[in-house]
Design a protein around this motif. Structure first.
Motif, PDB file in Angstrom:
ATOM      1  N   GLN A   1       0.811  -1.226   0.000  1.00 30.03           N
ATOM      2  CA  GLN A   1       0.000   0.000   0.000  1.00 30.03           C
ATOM      3  C   GLN A   1       0.838   1.267   0.000  1.00 30.03           C
ATOM      4  O   GLN A   1       0.345   2.340  -0.346  1.00 30.03           O
ATOM      5  CB  GLN A   1      -0.970   0.008   1.176  1.00 30.03           C
ATOM      6  N   ASN A   2       2.113   1.176   0.351  1.00 38.07           N
ATOM      7  CA  ASN A   2       2.987   2.348   0.388  1.00 38.07           C
ATOM      8  C   ASN A   2       3.779   2.544  -0.898  1.00 38.07           C
ATOM      9  O   ASN A   2       4.629   3.426  -0.967  1.00 38.07           O
ATOM     10  CB  ASN A   2       3.958   2.243   1.568  1.00 38.07           C
ATOM     11  N   CYS A   3       3.523   1.725  -1.898  1.00 38.86           N
ATOM     12  CA  CYS A   3       4.257   1.789  -3.162  1.00 38.86           C
ATOM     13  C   CYS A   3       3.401   2.527  -4.186  1.00 38.86           C
ATOM     14  O   CYS A   3       2.415   1.981  -4.678  1.00 38.86           O
ATOM     15  CB  CYS A   3       4.568   0.366  -3.631  1.00 38.86           C
ATOM     16  N   SER A   4       3.777   3.775  -4.496  1.00 43.32           N
ATOM     17  CA  SER A   4       2.968   4.574  -5.419  1.00 43.32           C
ATOM     18  C   SER A   4       2.990   3.997  -6.830  1.00 43.32           C
ATOM     19  O   SER A   4       1.979   4.028  -7.536  1.00 43.32           O
ATOM     20  CB  SER A   4       3.429   6.031  -5.419  1.00 43.32           C
ATOM     21  N   ASP A   5       4.125   3.437  -7.254  1.00 36.30           N
ATOM     22  CA  ASP A   5       4.202   2.829  -8.582  1.00 36.30           C
ATOM     23  C   ASP A   5       3.281   1.609  -8.658  1.00 36.30           C
ATOM     24  O   ASP A   5       2.589   1.401  -9.656  1.00 36.30           O
ATOM     25  CB  ASP A   5       5.651   2.438  -8.898  1.00 36.30           C
ATOM     26  N   CYS A   6       3.250   0.823  -7.573  1.00 41.50           N
ATOM     27  CA  CYS A   6       2.369  -0.353  -7.520  1.00 41.50           C
ATOM     28  C   CYS A   6       0.907   0.076  -7.607  1.00 41.50           C
ATOM     29  O   CYS A   6       0.103  -0.552  -8.302  1.00 41.50           O
ATOM     30  CB  CYS A   6       2.573  -1.130  -6.222  1.00 41.50           C
ATOM     31  N   ALA A   7       0.561   1.142  -6.886  1.00 40.64           N
ATOM     32  CA  ALA A   7      -0.823   1.636  -6.891  1.00 40.64           C
ATOM     33  C   ALA A   7      -1.209   2.093  -8.295  1.00 40.64           C
ATOM     34  O   ALA A   7      -2.321   1.831  -8.767  1.00 40.64           O
ATOM     35  CB  ALA A   7      -0.986   2.765  -5.881  1.00 40.64           C
ATOM     36  N   ARG A   8      -0.273   2.763  -8.986  1.00 38.60           N
ATOM     37  CA  ARG A   8      -0.548   3.233 -10.352  1.00 38.60           C
ATOM     38  C   ARG A   8      -0.764   2.035 -11.282  1.00 38.60           C
ATOM     39  O   ARG A   8      -1.715   2.006 -12.066  1.00 38.60           O
ATOM     40  CB  ARG A   8       0.623   4.092 -10.837  1.00 38.60           C
ATOM     41  N   LEU A   9       0.092   1.026 -11.177  1.00 40.47           N
ATOM     42  CA  LEU A   9      -0.066  -0.169 -12.015  1.00 40.47           C
ATOM     43  C   LEU A   9      -1.337  -0.936 -11.661  1.00 40.47           C
ATOM     44  O   LEU A   9      -1.980  -1.507 -12.541  1.00 40.47           O
ATOM     45  CB  LEU A   9       1.165  -1.063 -11.897  1.00 40.47           C
ATOM     46  N   ALA A  10      -1.704  -0.949 -10.376  1.00 41.21           N
ATOM     47  CA  ALA A  10      -2.942  -1.617  -9.963  1.00 41.21           C
ATOM     48  C   ALA A  10      -4.153  -0.905 -10.566  1.00 41.21           C
ATOM     49  O   ALA A  10      -5.098  -1.556 -11.028  1.00 41.21           O
ATOM     50  CB  ALA A  10      -3.041  -1.662  -8.440  1.00 41.21           C
ATOM     51  N   ARG A  11      -4.123   0.442 -10.574  1.00 40.30           N
ATOM     52  CA  ARG A  11      -5.228   1.195 -11.194  1.00 40.30           C
ATOM     53  C   ARG A  11      -5.307   0.914 -12.686  1.00 40.30           C
ATOM     54  O   ARG A  11      -6.399   0.737 -13.238  1.00 40.30           O
ATOM     55  CB  ARG A  11      -5.068   2.698 -10.950  1.00 40.30           C
ATOM     56  N   LEU A  12      -4.150   0.849 -13.351  1.00 43.00           N
ATOM     57  CA  LEU A  12      -4.122   0.532 -14.780  1.00 43.00           C
ATOM     58  C   LEU A  12      -4.683  -0.870 -15.024  1.00 43.00           C
ATOM     59  O   LEU A  12      -5.499  -1.073 -15.930  1.00 43.00           O
ATOM     60  CB  LEU A  12      -2.688   0.636 -15.313  1.00 43.00           C
ATOM     61  N   THR A  13      -4.254  -1.820 -14.207  1.00 36.50           N
ATOM     62  CA  THR A  13      -4.740  -3.198 -14.347  1.00 36.50           C
ATOM     63  C   THR A  13      -6.250  -3.232 -14.166  1.00 36.50           C
ATOM     64  O   THR A  13      -6.967  -3.869 -14.945  1.00 36.50           O
ATOM     65  CB  THR A  13      -4.045  -4.123 -13.329  1.00 36.50           C
ATOM     66  N   HIS A  14      -6.762  -2.525 -13.164  1.00 34.71           N
ATOM     67  CA  HIS A  14      -8.208  -2.469 -12.925  1.00 34.71           C
ATOM     68  C   HIS A  14      -8.925  -1.877 -14.140  1.00 34.71           C
ATOM     69  O   HIS A  14      -9.961  -2.382 -14.570  1.00 34.71           O
ATOM     70  CB  HIS A  14      -8.505  -1.661 -11.659  1.00 34.71           C
TER      71      HIS A  14
END
Length: 108
Positions: free
Chosen positions: A13-26
């Motif tokens: 949850q603290n990884c902004s790049d991961c959050a961005r990729l998760a939003r893209l995946t969604h």
């Protein structure tokens, strides 16, 4: 109807790049197969840049490149990338250039 989710994609949850990729995946998950989660996966806490994927039917958990391949199998827009990850030298390149590979989970 019914829940058609096939996998749960865990990221830190603290990884902004991961959050961005998760939003893209969604956004690209037209078939609604991927559940995004910032919970701690059954395998333990994730570091920055690390993901884990749990197959919801079997409960199996994948890390590193195996997790990326699992996402690619479920999201049509990622299908070609998933095929490329089957090629050993491409998988090794992707693993080497991806930070945080879950304690060797990116080994091919």
């Amino acid at each position: 109807g019914g829940n058609v989710k096939k996998i749960r994609l865990y990221h830190n949850q603290n990884c902004s790049d991961c959050a961005r990729l998760a939003r893209l995946t969604h956004a690209l998950d037209w078939l609604d197969r991927v559940e995004i989660s910032t919970e701690v996966p059954p395998t333990g806490a994730l570091g920055l840049g690390e993901i884990a994927v749990q197959e919801l039917r079997s409960g199996d958990v994948f890390l590193g490149i195996a997790a990326t391949r699992a996402v690619c199998r479920q999201v049509p827009a990622y299908f070609l990338y998933g095929l490329l990850l089957q090629v050993p030298f491409i998988a090794r390149w992707a693993a080497k250039n991806k930070p945080g590979c879950n304690g060797g989970g990116c080994a091919t």
